[in-house]
Design a protein around this motif. Sequence first.
Motif, PDB file in Angstrom:
ATOM      1  N   ILE A 278      82.339  39.868  70.464  1.00  6.40           N
ATOM      2  CA  ILE A 278      80.897  40.190  70.175  1.00  6.40           C
ATOM      3  C   ILE A 278      80.366  39.101  69.060  1.00  6.40           C
ATOM      4  O   ILE A 278      80.952  38.253  68.529  1.00  6.40           O
ATOM      5  N   GLY A 279      79.218  39.038  69.265  1.00  5.56           N
ATOM      6  CA  GLY A 279      78.443  37.822  68.420  1.00  5.56           C
ATOM      7  C   GLY A 279      78.909  36.375  68.842  1.00  5.56           C
ATOM      8  O   GLY A 279      78.895  36.308  69.944  1.00  5.56           O
ATOM      9  N   GLY A 280      79.292  35.672  67.935  1.00 11.45           N
ATOM     10  CA  GLY A 280      79.967  34.386  68.078  1.00 11.45           C
ATOM     11  C   GLY A 280      81.154  34.341  68.965  1.00 11.45           C
ATOM     12  O   GLY A 280      81.441  33.550  69.467  1.00 11.45           O
ATOM     13  N   SER A 281      81.863  35.554  69.094  1.00 14.70           N
ATOM     14  CA  SER A 281      82.991  35.525  69.900  1.00 14.70           C
ATOM     15  C   SER A 281      82.623  35.928  71.289  1.00 14.70           C
ATOM     16  O   SER A 281      83.657  36.193  72.119  1.00 14.70           O
TER      17      SER A 281
ATOM     18  N   SER B 124      88.274  37.758  68.323  1.00 13.47           N
ATOM     19  CA  SER B 124      87.539  37.951  67.126  1.00 13.47           C
ATOM     20  C   SER B 124      88.289  37.032  65.803  1.00 13.47           C
ATOM     21  O   SER B 124      89.409  37.410  65.558  1.00 13.47           O
ATOM     22  N   LYS B 125      87.211  36.799  65.116  1.00 12.54           N
ATOM     23  CA  LYS B 125      87.678  35.881  63.911  1.00 12.54           C
ATOM     24  C   LYS B 125      88.533  36.594  62.814  1.00 12.54           C
ATOM     25  O   LYS B 125      89.385  36.323  62.403  1.00 12.54           O
ATOM     26  N   THR B 126      87.836  37.911  62.601  1.00 13.83           N
ATOM     27  CA  THR B 126      88.522  38.705  61.732  1.00 13.83           C
ATOM     28  C   THR B 126      89.470  39.529  62.188  1.00 13.83           C
ATOM     29  O   THR B 126      90.357  40.277  61.581  1.00 13.83           O
ATOM     30  N   PHE B 127      89.375  39.936  63.514  1.00 12.79           N
ATOM     31  CA  PHE B 127      90.209  40.991  64.314  1.00 12.79           C
ATOM     32  C   PHE B 127      89.819  42.366  63.672  1.00 12.79           C
ATOM     33  O   PHE B 127      91.017  43.398  63.758  1.00 12.79           O
TER      34      PHE B 127
ATOM     35  N   THR C 214      86.435  43.512  63.778  1.00 19.11           N
ATOM     36  CA  THR C 214      85.217  44.008  64.262  1.00 19.11           C
ATOM     37  C   THR C 214      85.210  45.417  64.947  1.00 19.11           C
ATOM     38  O   THR C 214      85.859  45.455  65.862  1.00 19.11           O
TER      39      THR C 214
ATOM     40  N   THR D 165      84.779  45.405  68.796  1.00 17.78           N
ATOM     41  CA  THR D 165      85.875  44.400  69.649  1.00 17.78           C
ATOM     42  C   THR D 165      87.254  45.465  69.550  1.00 17.78           C
ATOM     43  O   THR D 165      87.801  45.317  70.431  1.00 17.78           O
TER      44      THR D 165
ATOM     45  N   GLY E  68      81.431  32.165  62.933  1.00 22.60           N
ATOM     46  CA  GLY E  68      81.370  32.710  64.338  1.00 22.60           C
ATOM     47  C   GLY E  68      80.478  31.984  65.386  1.00 22.60           C
ATOM     48  O   GLY E  68      80.953  32.043  66.423  1.00 22.60           O
TER      49      GLY E  68
ATOM     50  N   GLN F 134      71.561  33.759  68.269  1.00 25.03           N
ATOM     51  CA  GLN F 134      72.451  33.809  67.191  1.00 25.03           C
ATOM     52  C   GLN F 134      72.578  32.731  66.160  1.00 25.03           C
ATOM     53  O   GLN F 134      72.725  32.839  64.796  1.00 25.03           O
TER      54      GLN F 134
ATOM     55  N   GLU G 298      70.957  34.031  62.705  1.00 20.82           N
ATOM     56  CA  GLU G 298      72.101  34.405  61.638  1.00 20.82           C
ATOM     57  C   GLU G 298      72.045  33.312  60.778  1.00 20.82           C
ATOM     58  O   GLU G 298      72.693  33.647  59.441  1.00 20.82           O
TER      59      GLU G 298
ATOM     60  N   GLN H  48      76.490  35.483  56.429  1.00 15.37           N
ATOM     61  CA  GLN H  48      75.493  36.580  57.250  1.00 15.37           C
ATOM     62  C   GLN H  48      75.781  37.911  56.661  1.00 15.37           C
ATOM     63  O   GLN H  48      76.015  38.796  57.240  1.00 15.37           O
TER      64      GLN H  48
ATOM     65  N   VAL I 164      74.132  41.310  57.709  1.00 17.05           N
ATOM     66  CA  VAL I 164      74.939  42.078  58.847  1.00 17.05           C
ATOM     67  C   VAL I 164      75.833  43.467  58.316  1.00 17.05           C
ATOM     68  O   VAL I 164      76.221  44.356  58.902  1.00 17.05           O
TER      69      VAL I 164
ATOM     70  N   LYS J  28      76.800  47.762  59.094  1.00 18.30           N
ATOM     71  CA  LYS J  28      78.236  48.170  59.248  1.00 18.30           C
ATOM     72  C   LYS J  28      78.814  49.260  58.228  1.00 18.30           C
ATOM     73  O   LYS J  28      79.411  50.045  58.893  1.00 18.30           O
TER      74      LYS J  28
HETATM   75  O1  F6P Z   1      78.475  40.826  62.392  1.00 17.41           O
HETATM   76  C1  F6P Z   1      78.114  39.500  62.543  1.00 17.41           C
HETATM   77  C2  F6P Z   1      79.403  38.740  62.718  1.00 17.41           C
HETATM   78  O2  F6P Z   1      80.245  38.478  61.742  1.00 17.41           O
HETATM   79  C3  F6P Z   1      79.317  37.511  63.484  1.00 17.41           C
HETATM   80  O3  F6P Z   1      78.732  36.314  62.299  1.00 17.41           O
HETATM   81  C4  F6P Z   1      80.253  37.174  64.214  1.00 17.41           C
HETATM   82  O4  F6P Z   1      80.004  36.081  65.273  1.00 17.41           O
HETATM   83  C5  F6P Z   1      80.427  38.571  64.896  1.00 17.41           C
HETATM   84  O5  F6P Z   1      80.152  39.121  63.735  1.00 17.41           O
HETATM   85  C6  F6P Z   1      81.775  38.769  65.328  1.00 17.41           C
HETATM   86  O6  F6P Z   1      82.859  38.756  64.405  1.00 17.41           O
HETATM   87  P1  F6P Z   1      84.324  38.619  64.667  1.00 17.41           P
HETATM   88  O7  F6P Z   1      84.572  37.238  65.469  1.00 17.41           O
HETATM   89  O8  F6P Z   1      85.002  38.529  63.427  1.00 17.41           O
HETATM   90  O9  F6P Z   1      84.958  39.918  65.464  1.00 17.41           O
END
Ligand code: F6P
Length: 530
Positions: free
Chosen positions: A152-155, A205-208, A210, A213, A267, A349, A353, A487, A490, A494
């Motif tokens: 989602i988002g940048g991913s 997912s950058k953070t894994f 979210t 996702t 992201g 975005q 963002e 960012q 956001v 959450k």
């Molecule tokens: O909630 C905003 C955000 O952090 C964006 O900047 C990012 O692209 C998106 O969520 C998805 O994050 P992630 O790649 O960690 O799942």
Amino acid sequence: MPNPTTLPAWQALQAHHAEISKTHLRDLFAADPTRGTTLTAEAAGLYLDFSKNRITAETIQLLVQLANESNLRGRTEAMFTGEKINTTENRAVLHTALRAPKTAQIVVDNHNVVPDVHAVLDAMSAFAIKVRSGQWLGHTGKPIKNVINIGIGGSDLGPVMAYEALKHYSARHLHFYYVSNVDGTDLAEAVLGLDPAETLCIVSSKTFTTIETMTNASSARQWLLATLKDPAAVAKHFVAVSTNAAEVSKFGIDTANMFGFWDWVGGRYSMDSAIGLSTMLAIGPDNFRAMLNGFHEMDEHFRTAPYDQNLPALMGLLGLWYTNFFGAHTQAVLPYEQYLKRFPAYLQQLTMESNGKYIQLDGERVNYDTGVIYWGEPGTNGQHSFYQLIHQGTRLIPCDFLFFAKSLNPNGRHQDILIANVLAQAEALAFGKPDSPEPHRVFEGNRPSNMLVADQLDPATLGKLVALYEHAVFTQGIIWNIDSFDQWGVELGKVLANKIVPELESETEPALNHDSSTNNLIRRYRAARR
Ligand code: F6P
């Protein structure tokens, strides 16, 4: 960094705006017959005609002065060389390293990151070759036919935009799906009719962590196992793209099937990192590298070209001119290229963002507008929908028109009609039709636009276009004195959602301590759901 309104150039621009804001584009063009060829710039195969803006040569000179007084050059070097310019997260901002050549040296915390970038690119390429050629087999021995990117988002927005933009170059025996929304409909519709044995899920997912996702990824795993039964199947049908190896293995994906990136990639700046794995599967490693080269060419142009000939700087400065001096709120982006249908959504975005911030780098609140609202649709569709308001509405909406000389699907008169329309729209907006006896047929004109032109949409050109907007956003963020790379805005939503989920799910009536509206809506939802 200073509040921009205190800079001499800002004050000079205010005085200059008072002088020229009433001047009509008709008069500016009449006064200088060369305007349409002189107020232009060209770089890396992209041609920018910015002559239909409400500017004179002096405006450009003052905007360039503003960029210089804001130390845009110095801040650009700080970004490119890995300084931690994302101050609220104490991170470097190095999406430009993702497209740096193998020989470059970019050091973060005493470590050259370029070899790491190329090692991931090589791993992605090896994987993409196996999947595209049918060598990568699913659990039951079938080759992969379907690829689902879950993010989602940048991913999501970058990958889906790039897939749509470069579909012409994609392997048509593979089918791509993009699942982002936690609304169960998104996944349900994507997997409808797909055979899990022929499907690969990329969890991006950058953070894994979210929630959208991870919820979609868990449900996709259940969908897969409902047919394939054996948990060992996950290894053949799930890969991950992330910076968080610990969470990837907790989810059950072997980290051997993980493609990494780094905390210095934001992201919304990640479509050219491993987050672009689905793009590479679609268009192949060579085309993906051509796209990266396009990004890099625009990076070098932005880094070195004088600002009065610098495409990203000019576009950023012009956006700022309308936002801060004319009071414009939005910017339409109107690609006359069907393959760029998701480009406006992607830019939303990237731009909002990044620059939707009211706190300056020193923690002070801004006393000027930031953050242009981007929106748009491909031409010619938008002409039959919202262009009315741009032509005859009461608001000033600067437009970025984009077109390509050659169609990827030439067919009779289509392309000439398409291009005639984009040229006509910019002409009508600028010059209008002042002389109708009926007021409702009068077009005032004096509505500004940029025209961006390239030869043909290909992977390199897409890279150049995205980098152009990335650096235009950066230019604005530097002058606005904000952190374009965090960012925090956001986060609150959450946190509140995480509190509300158990209140919706609890078996017994929960004690609610929100406001009366939220409490009431929770009760109504719980009752209706029963
Ligand atoms: O909630 C905003 C955000 O952090 C964006 O900047 C990012 O692209 C998106 O969520 C998805 O994050 P992630 O790649 O960690 O799942």
